[in-house]
Structures are given as structure tokens and as C-alpha cells.
Design a protein around this motif. Structure first.
Motif, mmCIF file in Angstrom:
data_model
loop_
_atom_site.group_PDB
_atom_site.id
_atom_site.type_symbol
_atom_site.label_atom_id
_atom_site.label_comp_id
_atom_site.label_asym_id
_atom_site.label_seq_id
_atom_site.Cartn_x
_atom_site.Cartn_y
_atom_site.Cartn_z
ATOM 1 N N GLY A 260 0.603 -1.302 -0.115
ATOM 2 C CA GLY A 260 0.077 0.086 0.033
ATOM 3 C C GLY A 260 0.914 1.119 0.022
ATOM 4 N N LEU A 261 2.159 1.256 0.189
ATOM 5 C CA LEU A 261 3.086 2.354 0.251
ATOM 6 C C LEU A 261 3.652 2.612 -1.061
ATOM 7 C CD1 LEU A 261 3.863 4.646 1.994
ATOM 8 C CD2 LEU A 261 5.984 3.120 2.585
ATOM 9 N N ALA A 262 3.560 3.804 -1.702
ATOM 10 C CA ALA A 262 4.080 3.742 -3.297
ATOM 11 C C ALA A 262 5.126 4.855 -3.129
ATOM 12 C CB ALA A 262 2.901 4.182 -4.157
ATOM 13 N N ARG A 263 5.348 5.724 -2.330
ATOM 14 C CA ARG A 263 5.993 6.803 -2.401
ATOM 15 C C ARG A 263 6.682 7.111 -1.099
ATOM 16 N NH1 ARG A 263 2.285 7.902 -5.848
ATOM 17 N NH2 ARG A 263 0.992 9.054 -4.574
ATOM 18 N N VAL A 264 7.605 7.467 -0.828
ATOM 19 C CA VAL A 264 8.487 8.192 0.360
ATOM 20 C C VAL A 264 9.291 9.202 -0.008
ATOM 21 C CG1 VAL A 264 10.201 7.640 1.920
ATOM 22 C CG2 VAL A 264 8.889 5.916 1.517
ATOM 23 N N THR A 265 9.057 10.338 0.913
ATOM 24 C CA THR A 265 9.870 11.578 0.759
ATOM 25 C C THR A 265 10.859 11.679 1.925
ATOM 26 O OG1 THR A 265 8.295 12.870 -0.783
ATOM 27 C CG2 THR A 265 9.928 14.142 0.545
ATOM 28 N N VAL A 266 12.008 11.763 1.643
ATOM 29 C CA VAL A 266 13.191 11.946 2.752
ATOM 30 C C VAL A 266 13.520 13.631 2.958
ATOM 31 C CG1 VAL A 266 15.313 11.333 3.732
ATOM 32 C CG2 VAL A 266 13.832 9.716 2.311
ATOM 33 N N ALA A 356 11.788 10.271 -3.031
ATOM 34 C CA ALA A 356 12.409 11.780 -3.424
ATOM 35 C C ALA A 356 13.074 12.157 -2.147
ATOM 36 C CB ALA A 356 10.948 12.487 -3.585
ATOM 37 N N ALA A 357 13.747 13.154 -2.341
ATOM 38 C CA ALA A 357 14.622 13.666 -1.002
ATOM 39 C C ALA A 357 14.394 15.283 -1.306
ATOM 40 C CB ALA A 357 16.192 13.439 -1.325
ATOM 41 N N VAL A 358 14.135 16.203 -0.166
ATOM 42 C CA VAL A 358 13.937 17.405 0.127
ATOM 43 C C VAL A 358 15.002 17.982 0.956
ATOM 44 C CG1 VAL A 358 12.556 19.214 0.323
ATOM 45 C CG2 VAL A 358 11.381 17.039 -0.536
ATOM 46 N N LEU A 359 15.943 18.970 0.738
ATOM 47 C CA LEU A 359 16.759 19.444 1.391
ATOM 48 C C LEU A 359 16.255 20.723 2.125
ATOM 49 C CD1 LEU A 359 19.558 19.884 3.090
ATOM 50 C CD2 LEU A 359 20.658 20.633 0.945
ATOM 51 N N VAL A 360 16.304 20.909 3.322
ATOM 52 C CA VAL A 360 15.487 22.284 3.774
ATOM 53 C C VAL A 360 16.685 23.008 4.398
ATOM 54 C CG1 VAL A 360 14.001 22.961 5.569
ATOM 55 C CG2 VAL A 360 13.426 20.944 4.316
ATOM 56 N N GLY A 361 16.439 24.356 4.162
ATOM 57 C CA GLY A 361 17.499 25.427 4.438
ATOM 58 C C GLY A 361 17.408 25.700 6.117
ATOM 59 N N TYR A 362 18.374 26.523 6.265
ATOM 60 C CA TYR A 362 18.220 27.145 7.760
ATOM 61 C C TYR A 362 17.347 28.387 7.886
ATOM 62 C CZ TYR A 362 21.725 23.730 8.800
ATOM 63 O OH TYR A 362 22.292 22.365 9.071
ATOM 64 N N ASP A 363 16.808 28.756 6.853
ATOM 65 C CA ASP A 363 15.875 30.116 6.785
ATOM 66 C C ASP A 363 14.393 29.477 6.179
ATOM 67 O OD1 ASP A 363 17.861 31.903 7.252
ATOM 68 O OD2 ASP A 363 18.787 31.557 5.332
ATOM 69 N N ASN A 364 14.149 28.386 6.676
ATOM 70 C CA ASN A 364 12.867 27.869 6.436
ATOM 71 C C ASN A 364 12.384 27.753 4.915
ATOM 72 O OD1 ASN A 364 12.245 27.369 9.317
ATOM 73 N ND2 ASN A 364 11.427 29.503 9.443
ATOM 74 N N ASP A 365 13.485 27.531 4.307
ATOM 75 C CA ASP A 365 13.235 27.485 2.679
ATOM 76 C C ASP A 365 13.847 25.911 2.164
ATOM 77 O OD1 ASP A 365 16.003 27.750 3.411
ATOM 78 O OD2 ASP A 365 16.605 29.023 1.871
ATOM 79 N N VAL A 367 16.165 23.960 -0.365
ATOM 80 C CA VAL A 367 17.255 24.404 -1.174
ATOM 81 C C VAL A 367 17.744 23.230 -1.976
ATOM 82 C CG1 VAL A 367 18.107 26.358 0.500
ATOM 83 C CG2 VAL A 367 18.954 23.649 0.642
ATOM 84 N N GLY A 368 16.832 22.208 -1.951
ATOM 85 C CA GLY A 368 17.456 20.933 -2.806
ATOM 86 C C GLY A 368 16.256 19.891 -2.973
ATOM 87 N N VAL A 369 15.874 19.442 -4.045
ATOM 88 C CA VAL A 369 14.807 18.743 -4.258
ATOM 89 C C VAL A 369 15.218 17.575 -5.277
ATOM 90 C CG1 VAL A 369 12.487 18.016 -5.096
ATOM 91 C CG2 VAL A 369 12.933 20.217 -3.854
ATOM 92 N N SER A 370 15.269 16.389 -4.901
ATOM 93 C CA SER A 370 15.702 15.273 -5.959
ATOM 94 C C SER A 370 14.529 14.049 -5.926
ATOM 95 C CB SER A 370 16.810 14.690 -5.506
ATOM 96 O OG SER A 370 17.109 13.383 -6.341
ATOM 97 N N ARG A 371 13.984 13.819 -7.318
ATOM 98 C CA ARG A 371 12.988 12.967 -7.360
ATOM 99 C C ARG A 371 13.442 11.838 -8.144
ATOM 100 N NH1 ARG A 371 8.790 14.993 -4.871
ATOM 101 N NH2 ARG A 371 8.585 17.111 -4.621
ATOM 102 N N THR A 372 12.449 10.858 -8.719
ATOM 103 C CA THR A 372 12.895 9.614 -9.515
ATOM 104 C C THR A 372 13.400 10.179 -10.844
ATOM 105 O OG1 THR A 372 11.162 8.430 -8.504
ATOM 106 C CG2 THR A 372 12.068 7.713 -10.640
ATOM 107 N N GLY A 373 14.504 9.530 -11.276
ATOM 108 C CA GLY A 373 14.858 9.875 -12.574
ATOM 109 C C GLY A 373 16.206 10.865 -12.309
ATOM 110 N N ALA A 374 16.572 11.396 -11.049
ATOM 111 C CA ALA A 374 17.716 12.497 -10.925
ATOM 112 C C ALA A 374 18.818 11.432 -10.381
ATOM 113 C CB ALA A 374 17.323 13.321 -9.750
ATOM 114 N N VAL A 375 19.877 12.072 -10.245
ATOM 115 C CA VAL A 375 21.103 11.293 -9.812
ATOM 116 C C VAL A 375 21.157 11.761 -8.471
ATOM 117 C CG1 VAL A 375 23.552 11.201 -10.220
ATOM 118 C CG2 VAL A 375 22.432 11.638 -11.997
#
Length: 375
Positions: A260-266, A356-365, A367-375
Motif C-alpha cells: 500500500g506504500l508507493a512513495r516516500v519523501t526524505v 524523493a529527497a528534500v533538503l531544507v535550509g536554515y531559513d525555512n526554505d 534548497v534542494g529537491v531530488s525525485r525519481t530519475g535524478a542522480v
């Protein structure tokens, strides 16, 4: 034997053991009183552990009044940082009737014991949050007392935790849909110091609840700050968000192959992400450290001067490195780190789950997103 200088951490006992000990002590006292025997004052009781053996648990008090008895146990979690350490567990046993064939034990949750309101946990919706092993321990403890008294009876056991509602605010229970108090937990009856079993259990439960609620996507965040930022971006239901703390590796392994689990975002900030990018998925400072050589190598690949590379090597924290990169326009490092986190996470979850991976900055922004197909 050589003295290593390391302190031997003291083991403790679980909330399940606390309730079972109280149940046995109360049942023994009740059956003695009903048989007309003098109720002896007890300072401890022996409890059978799930994996064999027994444990002697101290008692704070035992009281008998008519057809009811109550015993109070103060939980001792040893040297584990357990929020329920030193909490009082009050277990009442009420005699209902004598049975001709066998004893029956009905277990209820009283004040301070949470109630399950969402599907996905081991305990059904509407029931007190007493996990299967503690239920087995409580029932077994009362049956031991009944056999010792040569009686077959129906009894009602009620577990209360006077400070449970307040303590639950410091746990994952509100997010898991467990309301009104703590959970009665434990699989072995023993608390291993710093085992973090309760934390990893809450991670697994969080994913269970999300999937059972019909969600096919979860977000694993290393901390609340990064989680709040991602919440605004992804706009998923609250149940989709699971805090992993330093145990991203456990969360991803637990997600692997989950139906039942299809996607995970880190999601996480730079400090944790540098560890994940370099392959360290248990990210507590005692288990892994920031890889400054790894980061300096990435900087060099992205065209940083040797002077800048040296600054990165000599930095004190990942946060300091983050701002060095920002000041010098090396945002490409953030993209690379994020991509490596996604790649390493995908290797853990395996096929069948999009990562997917999402990098969060220190100003609540972000700064980086990587999804399927990215290196």
C-alpha cells in the motif's frame, strides 16, 4: 579485567511489566482476602517475562477493599531516557464471580491510558492502547495468582496512570491518534538502556497509521523544523508525516516492501543530509559524524578554490559549511547532496517505492529537491 572507564548502563522494566506486576500483586491480595486469609504486606512481586524467566518488581503499595484490590508500581526504566520513568502505574483487580471451568480476565484502560482512534496499530480502534504483549503479561499474571489461590473466577483488571495524559504530550501518541494518555508497551518486559525501541516503534506505527488511513505516500523527516517546511510545500494530510529523528535507516527499512506504500519523501536539513549522503543512516552524533572530507571533495568537484576547500575542512559544524557554500554560490553542492540522499535511500527501500529527497535550509526554505530519475 581491565577497567575501561565506561559506566555500565542499568536496565529497567517496561510499562507492560509495571502493569502486569501491579495486576499480580492486586490479584494475590484480593484472593487472599476473599479466602479469609490475612493479607500479608508485600514489597515486591515476581513477574513472568515474555521470553522466559522472571523479574522481581518493587511495589509502592497494595490495598484491598471488599471485592477490589489495587497495587501501585513505580516504573523504573533504568538508565534509558524514557518519558514514563518514575511514573506510577496503578492496577486494580475487581472480582466479578466464580467460574466453574476456567478463569476469565477482562482488561480495561483507566485514566491516563490512551485510547486508539485511528486504524493501523496493533490495537483495534476504540480499545485502550495496551499492546498485545503487555495484554498477555497482565492476563498471565492474574491467572498465575488465580492458580496459586486455587480459584477460577472472572475478574476485571483496570490499568491507570495518574500522570499519563500529561506524559503523552511528550510522545508520538497524539500524532498516532492515541488520545487521553500513554500506551502500555513492551515486547520483552525489560528496558534496554538507550535501546530506543520505543522510538523506532513509534516510527513504524506512524507508517502503519498512514497506510491504514488510505495514504500511499509518507514523508520521513529528521526533525520538526524540516517537517514544517515540507508540510507547506507538499500539502499532504498530517498523518503522512513521520518524524524519524536519527533513525532514518530504520524508517526506510521498515517501509521496504510495505503493501500500500508507493512513495516516500526524505526531508532534512544539511547536517543530517550530509550524513545520509555519505551513507550513514543512523545519524546520532555518537553513531556518525559530519564528513568534512566528503563535503570538501564535493566542493572541489563544483569548482571551489583550495582556500575554500580548506575552510570547509576546518569548519566546526555542517551548519557552518552550509553558510560557507551559500556565501560562495556553491548551491550545486546542495543539489548533489540531495541527489545522493535520494539514491542511498532508494537502495534501502528497494523496488516498488518511489523515493524523493528534500533538503531544507536554515531559513525555512527548500534548497534542494531530488525525485525519481535524478542522480
Amino acid at each position: 579485567m581491565k577497567d575501561t572507564g565506561k559506566k555500565v548502563l542499568r536496565k529497567g522494566f517496561t510499562s507492560g511489566t509495571s502493569a502486569a506486576a501491579g495486576a499480580k500483586a492486586a490479584a494475590v491480595a484480593l484472593f487472599e482476602s476473599m479466602a479469609g486469609k490475612r493479607v500479608l504486606k508485600k514489597t515486591a512481586v515476581s513477574v513472568t517475562l515474555p521470553r522466559g524467566g522472571t523479574l522481581t518488581v518493587p511495589l509502592k503499595s497494595v490495598e484491598v477493599s471488599g471485592r477490589t484490590a489495587r497495587a501501585t508500581v513505580v516504573k523504573d526504566a533504568g538508565d534509558d531516557p524514557d518519558v514514563t520513568n518514575r511514573a506510577e502505574f496503578v492496577t486494580g483487580v475487581e472480582f466479578v464471580r466464580v467460574n466453574p471451568k476456567r478463569s476469565r480476565v477482562i482488561i480495561r484502560g483507566g485514566d491516563g491510558v490512551g485510547v486508539v482512534t485511528r486504524p493501523g496499530l496493533k490495537t483495534p480502534v476504540g480499545r485502550p492502547a495496551i499492546n498485545p504483549v503487555p495484554l498477555m503479561m497482565i492476563r498471565g499474571a492474574v491467572l498465575e495468582a488465580a492458580r496459586g489461590a486455587s480459584i477460577k473466577a472472572t475478574v476485571v483488571v483496570t490499568v491507570t496512570v495518574p500522570m499519563g495524559a500529561k506524559l503523552a504530550e511528550k510522545t508520538m501518541n497524539p500524532r498516532l491518534g492515541i488520545v487521553g494518555g500513554i500506551s502500555i508497551l513492551g515486547t520483552t518486559g525489560i528496558v534496554e538502556p538507550m535501546s530506543l525501541a520505543a522510538y523506532t516503534h513509534s516510527i513504524s506505527c506512524g507508517t502503519d497509521v498512514a497506510v491504514a488511513s488510505g495514504l500511499d505516500e509518507v514523508v520521513f523527516s529528521t526533525g520538526r523544523s524540516s517537517e514544517k517546511v515540507v508540510e507547506k510545500s507538499l500539502r499532504l494530510p498530517p498523518l503522512a508525516y513521520v518524524l524519524t529523528g536519527d533513525h532514518m535507516g530504520f524508517a526506510l527499512r521498515d517501509a521496504r516492501g510495505r503493501k500500500g506504500l508507493a512513495r516516500v519523501t526524505v526531508a532534512g536539513q544539511f547536517g543530517k543530509f550530509t550524513k545520509l549522503a555519505s551513507g550513514h543512516f543512523e545519524t546520532h552524533c555518537t553513531d556518525s559524524s559530519v564528513e568534512f572530507e566528503f563535503l570538501s571533495g564535493l566542493c572541489r568537484k563544483h569548482g571551489a578554490t583550495e582556500a575554500l576547500v580548506k575552510r570547509v575542512l576546518n569548519a566546526n559544524t555542517a551548519r557552518e559549511v552550509y553558510f560557507i557554500l551559500k556565501e560562495n554560490g556553491l548551491d550545486g553542492v546542495f543539489k548533489t547532496v540531495t541527489g545522493m540522499v535520494r539514491k542511498n535511500s532508494k537502495e534501502i527501500t528497494g523496488e516498488g517505492i518511489e523515493v524523493a529527497a528534500v533538503l531544507v535550509g536554515y531559513d525555512n526554505d527548500i534548497v534542494g529537491v531530488s525525485r525519481t530519475g535524478a542522480v
